[in-house]
Design an enzyme around this catalytic site. Structure first.
Site, PDB file in Angstrom:
ATOM      1  N   ARG A 294      -7.221  11.453  -5.404  1.00 44.39           N
ATOM      2  CA  ARG A 294      -8.617  10.934  -4.952  1.00 44.39           C
ATOM      3  C   ARG A 294      -9.621  11.677  -4.891  1.00 44.39           C
ATOM      4  O   ARG A 294     -10.680  11.759  -4.781  1.00 44.39           O
ATOM      5  CB  ARG A 294      -8.385   9.846  -3.587  1.00 44.39           C
ATOM      6  CG  ARG A 294      -7.690   8.620  -4.050  1.00 44.39           C
ATOM      7  CD  ARG A 294      -8.833   7.475  -4.555  1.00 44.39           C
ATOM      8  NE  ARG A 294      -9.660   7.234  -3.504  1.00 44.39           N
ATOM      9  CZ  ARG A 294     -10.922   7.340  -3.370  1.00 44.39           C
ATOM     10  NH1 ARG A 294     -11.465   8.196  -4.420  1.00 44.39           N
ATOM     11  NH2 ARG A 294     -11.613   6.991  -2.691  1.00 44.39           N
TER      12      ARG A 294
ATOM     13  N   ASP B  17      -6.594  -2.883  -7.455  1.00 37.04           N
ATOM     14  CA  ASP B  17      -7.096  -3.534  -6.136  1.00 37.04           C
ATOM     15  C   ASP B  17      -7.523  -4.957  -6.297  1.00 37.04           C
ATOM     16  O   ASP B  17      -7.632  -5.527  -7.579  1.00 37.04           O
ATOM     17  CB  ASP B  17      -8.257  -2.684  -5.667  1.00 37.04           C
ATOM     18  CG  ASP B  17      -8.676  -3.200  -4.127  1.00 37.04           C
ATOM     19  OD1 ASP B  17      -8.295  -2.501  -3.508  1.00 37.04           O
ATOM     20  OD2 ASP B  17      -9.409  -3.895  -3.998  1.00 37.04           O
TER      21      ASP B  17
ATOM     22  N   ARG C  29       0.723  -1.167   0.215  1.00 38.05           N
ATOM     23  CA  ARG C  29       0.208  -0.009  -0.077  1.00 38.05           C
ATOM     24  C   ARG C  29       0.973   1.191  -0.124  1.00 38.05           C
ATOM     25  O   ARG C  29       0.484   2.235   0.588  1.00 38.05           O
ATOM     26  CB  ARG C  29      -1.071  -0.168   1.228  1.00 38.05           C
ATOM     27  CG  ARG C  29      -1.958  -0.953   1.254  1.00 38.05           C
ATOM     28  CD  ARG C  29      -3.279  -0.792   0.273  1.00 38.05           C
ATOM     29  NE  ARG C  29      -4.140  -1.900   0.430  1.00 38.05           N
ATOM     30  CZ  ARG C  29      -5.049  -1.694   1.041  1.00 38.05           C
ATOM     31  NH1 ARG C  29      -5.618  -0.437   1.833  1.00 38.05           N
ATOM     32  NH2 ARG C  29      -6.093  -2.855   0.934  1.00 38.05           N
TER      33      ARG C  29
HETATM   34  C1  LIG Z   1      -7.876  -7.000   1.317  1.00 39.14           C
HETATM   35  C2  LIG Z   1      -7.311  -6.055   0.322  1.00 39.14           C
HETATM   36  C3  LIG Z   1      -8.039  -5.105  -0.380  1.00 39.14           C
HETATM   37  N1  LIG Z   1      -7.125  -4.653  -1.269  1.00 39.14           N
HETATM   38  C4  LIG Z   1      -5.929  -5.318  -1.420  1.00 39.14           C
HETATM   39  C5  LIG Z   1      -5.759  -6.355  -0.185  1.00 39.14           C
HETATM   40  C6  LIG Z   1      -4.636  -7.101   0.202  1.00 39.14           C
HETATM   41  C7  LIG Z   1      -3.661  -6.539   0.968  1.00 39.14           C
HETATM   42  C8  LIG Z   1      -4.261  -6.088   2.377  1.00 39.14           C
HETATM   43  O1  LIG Z   1      -4.814  -7.020   3.038  1.00 39.14           O
HETATM   44  O2  LIG Z   1      -4.179  -5.099   2.657  1.00 39.14           O
HETATM   45  C9  LIG Z   1      -4.649  -5.074  -2.106  1.00 39.14           C
HETATM   46  C10 LIG Z   1      -4.423  -3.538  -2.495  1.00 39.14           C
HETATM   47  N2  LIG Z   1      -5.065  -2.456  -2.628  1.00 39.14           N
HETATM   48  C11 LIG Z   1      -4.491  -1.260  -3.087  1.00 39.14           C
HETATM   49  C12 LIG Z   1      -3.376  -1.762  -3.670  1.00 39.14           C
HETATM   50  C13 LIG Z   1      -2.532  -0.999  -4.509  1.00 39.14           C
HETATM   51  C14 LIG Z   1      -1.160  -1.295  -4.595  1.00 39.14           C
HETATM   52  C15 LIG Z   1      -0.253  -0.921  -3.307  1.00 39.14           C
HETATM   53  O3  LIG Z   1       0.022   0.440  -3.253  1.00 39.14           O
HETATM   54  O4  LIG Z   1       0.021  -1.804  -2.494  1.00 39.14           O
HETATM   55  C16 LIG Z   1      -3.137  -3.152  -3.303  1.00 39.14           C
HETATM   56  C17 LIG Z   1      -1.939  -4.303  -3.453  1.00 39.14           C
HETATM   57  C18 LIG Z   1      -5.059  -0.027  -3.198  1.00 39.14           C
HETATM   58  C19 LIG Z   1      -5.972   0.528  -2.348  1.00 39.14           C
HETATM   59  N3  LIG Z   1      -7.155  -0.334  -2.033  1.00 39.14           N
HETATM   60  C20 LIG Z   1      -7.908   0.550  -1.246  1.00 39.14           C
HETATM   61  C21 LIG Z   1      -7.206   1.721  -1.021  1.00 39.14           C
HETATM   62  C22 LIG Z   1      -7.769   3.161   0.003  1.00 39.14           C
HETATM   63  C23 LIG Z   1      -9.205   3.497  -0.905  1.00 39.14           C
HETATM   64  C24 LIG Z   1      -9.104   4.655  -1.149  1.00 39.14           C
HETATM   65  O5  LIG Z   1      -8.292   5.464  -2.024  1.00 39.14           O
HETATM   66  O6  LIG Z   1     -10.007   5.537  -0.919  1.00 39.14           O
HETATM   67  C25 LIG Z   1      -5.920   1.751  -1.522  1.00 39.14           C
HETATM   68  C26 LIG Z   1      -4.851   2.663  -1.641  1.00 39.14           C
HETATM   69  C27 LIG Z   1      -9.507   0.288  -0.650  1.00 39.14           C
HETATM   70  C28 LIG Z   1      -9.604  -1.188  -0.166  1.00 39.14           C
HETATM   71  N4  LIG Z   1      -9.236  -2.315  -0.883  1.00 39.14           N
HETATM   72  C29 LIG Z   1      -9.595  -3.317   0.095  1.00 39.14           C
HETATM   73  C30 LIG Z   1      -9.994  -2.873   1.257  1.00 39.14           C
HETATM   74  C31 LIG Z   1     -10.240  -3.831   2.452  1.00 39.14           C
HETATM   75  C32 LIG Z   1     -10.117  -1.464   1.309  1.00 39.14           C
HETATM   76  C33 LIG Z   1     -10.629  -0.484   2.282  1.00 39.14           C
HETATM   77  C34 LIG Z   1      -9.673  -0.244   3.429  1.00 39.14           C
HETATM   78  C35 LIG Z   1      -8.176   0.415   3.170  1.00 39.14           C
HETATM   79  O7  LIG Z   1      -8.496   1.511   2.650  1.00 39.14           O
HETATM   80  O8  LIG Z   1      -7.320  -0.276   3.554  1.00 39.14           O
HETATM   81  C36 LIG Z   1      -9.337  -4.748  -0.272  1.00 39.14           C
END
Ligand SMILES: Cc1c2[nH]c(c1CCC(=O)O)Cc1[nH]c(c(CCC(=O)O)c1C)Cc1[nH]c(c(CCC(=O)O)c1C)Cc1[nH]c(c(C)c1CCC(=O)O)C2
Length: 362
Positions: free
Chosen positions: A44, A82, A31
């Site tokens: 965003r 994602d 992330r």
């Molecule tokens: C379970 C999971 C998700 N997504 C992801 C996982 C596996 C890794 C982990 O367990 O953290 C993987 C993920 N999500 C995102 C990336 C981008 C690459 C990186 O920078 O690592 C990666 C590799 C961007 C994101 N995915 C998300 C954001 C934030 C949302 C936003 O920009 O408003 C980002 C930067 C949203 C997201 N997406 C997901 C959730 C639960 C959420 C909301 C909660 C949170 O913010 O952590 C599902």
């Protein structure tokens, strides 16, 4: 048939992923493109989450933000996307407000009929491939680009629960009430993951990571029965497809968060080059568990980044000593044990990276 890209100037990550000892540990952060960066929040503020994912220019911009800000300190970029784009490709609606929400989750096996019978990843997820090719060009060889997908069990959980769950009651109800249908769905997800990862590699991803964020929620024997076969299928099928399509092999990382008890068999049977670990296992014990079979990635508690400079330095130093200690091979990729969280001060992230550079030297 491979695309042409600028030569890679920093191959630390790829060497460590292949098991080589490196002059210092390569470092990147799960992330790393995210809400702790003001430049990310600016993007965003103007665009929806999945709009950023679906627009190669924006996804590239956000992928490169941490690379620019921490120039010379980060050893990898990860494509901005994602794990939930796979359920979308399979025909499900996923919203992000602010966490994931599926208006129509899979309540019973009958709902599986609503999924696309055949998923054309090029058509559904071609925007990810376009973003990867574009990001790889813009990186200009500075650092390798990581592609990724979610693991079948973690994706299954979201598709059944409809959101992030604390108890996994619905997903586990499926496993225990509909075991055969669960296995079929897990393999169906795995097949999409295979095509998706191969497409990402073809588009320019130089390493791919499979995120099994909820691996630790399953009893070891349930993980073995449900999650592991699908993970193995992904590793072996991606590698086989690369041969068939005449593409060079790339290292594969599995992040089975929380599945500490399974490390020995994951290292031996799952088929990945690197295993990511969280902070709930000591690196020395993780080494013992995996032996010399795989490189390790991890594992600082992301919350250490809230503890101030003294705590960050102390904890990174300890992590480096623990990963370099013991008798097992030392191939190690430094990372947090889970994603960086939104409240972290970007300058503390910089300090974390600097400490890894300083204390992980051979
Ligand atoms: C379970 C999971 C998700 N997504 C992801 C996982 C596996 C890794 C982990 O367990 O953290 C993987 C993920 N999500 C995102 C990336 C981008 C690459 C990186 O920078 O690592 C990666 C590799 C961007 C994101 N995915 C998300 C954001 C934030 C949302 C936003 O920009 O408003 C980002 C930067 C949203 C997201 N997406 C997901 C959730 C639960 C959420 C909301 C909660 C949170 O913010 O952590 C599902």
């Amino acid at each position: 048939m491979s695309l042409d890209f600028p030569p890679l100037k920093n191959d630390l990550l790829l060497r460590a992923a292949r098991g080589e000892q490196t002059e210092r540990a390569p470092v990147w952060v799960m992330r790393q493109a995210g809400r702790y960066l003001p430049e990310f929040r600016e993007v965003r503020a103007k665009h929806g989450f999945f709009d950023v994912c679906r627009t190669p220019e924006l996804a590239t911009e956000v992928t490169l933000q941490p690379i620019r800000r921490y120039a010379g300190l980060l050893d990898a970029a990860i494509i901005f996307s994602d794990i939930l784009v796979v359920p979308q490709a399979m025909g499900m609606t996923v919203e992000m407000n602010p966490g994931p929400h599926f208006p129509e989750p899979l309540n019973t096996p009958a709902d599986v009929a609503k999924l696309r019978a055949h998923v054309d990843v090029e058509q559904e997820l071609g925007y990810v491939f376009a973003a990867i090719t574009r990001a790889r060009r813009e990186l200009d060889g500075a650092v390798p680009l990581i592609g990724f997908c979610g693991a079948p069990w973690t994706l299954f959980s979201y598709m059944v629960e409809g959101e992030t769950s604390r108890t996994y009651t619905k997903a586990k109800t499926w496993l225990f009430k509909y075991p055969e249908e669960s296995k079929a769905l897990l393999m169906r997800i795995a097949d999409v993951c295979v095509d998706f990862l191969v497409g990402q590699i073809k588009a320019g991803a130089q390493l791919v990571q499979v995120f099994d964020s909820w691996a630790g929620e399953l009893a070891p024997h349930h993980f073995r029965e449900y999650a592991l076969p699908a993970l193995k299928h992904i590793a072996s099928s991606v590698r086989a497809q690369l041969v068939v399509q005449n593409l060079a092999p790339v290292p594969m990382t599995l992040f089975p968060k929380g599945a500490t008890a399974l490390l020995p068999e994951l290292a031996e049977y799952a088929g990945y080059d690197v295993i990511g670990i969280d902070w709930c296992i000591d690196p020395v014990d993780a080494r013992k568990a995996v032996g010399g079979l795989v490189a390790l990635q991890g594992n600082l508690d992301p919350n250490v980044l809230y503890g101030g400079r003294e705590a960050i330095e102390r904890e990174v130093k300890r992590m480096c000593e623990r990963f370099k200690g013991g008798k097992a091979p030392k191939a190690w990729i430094a990372n947090l044990g889970h994603g960086i969280t939104p409240g972290v001060d970007p300058e503390d992230m910089r300090f974390f990276l600097e400490c890894v550079h300083k204390y992980s030297k051979a």
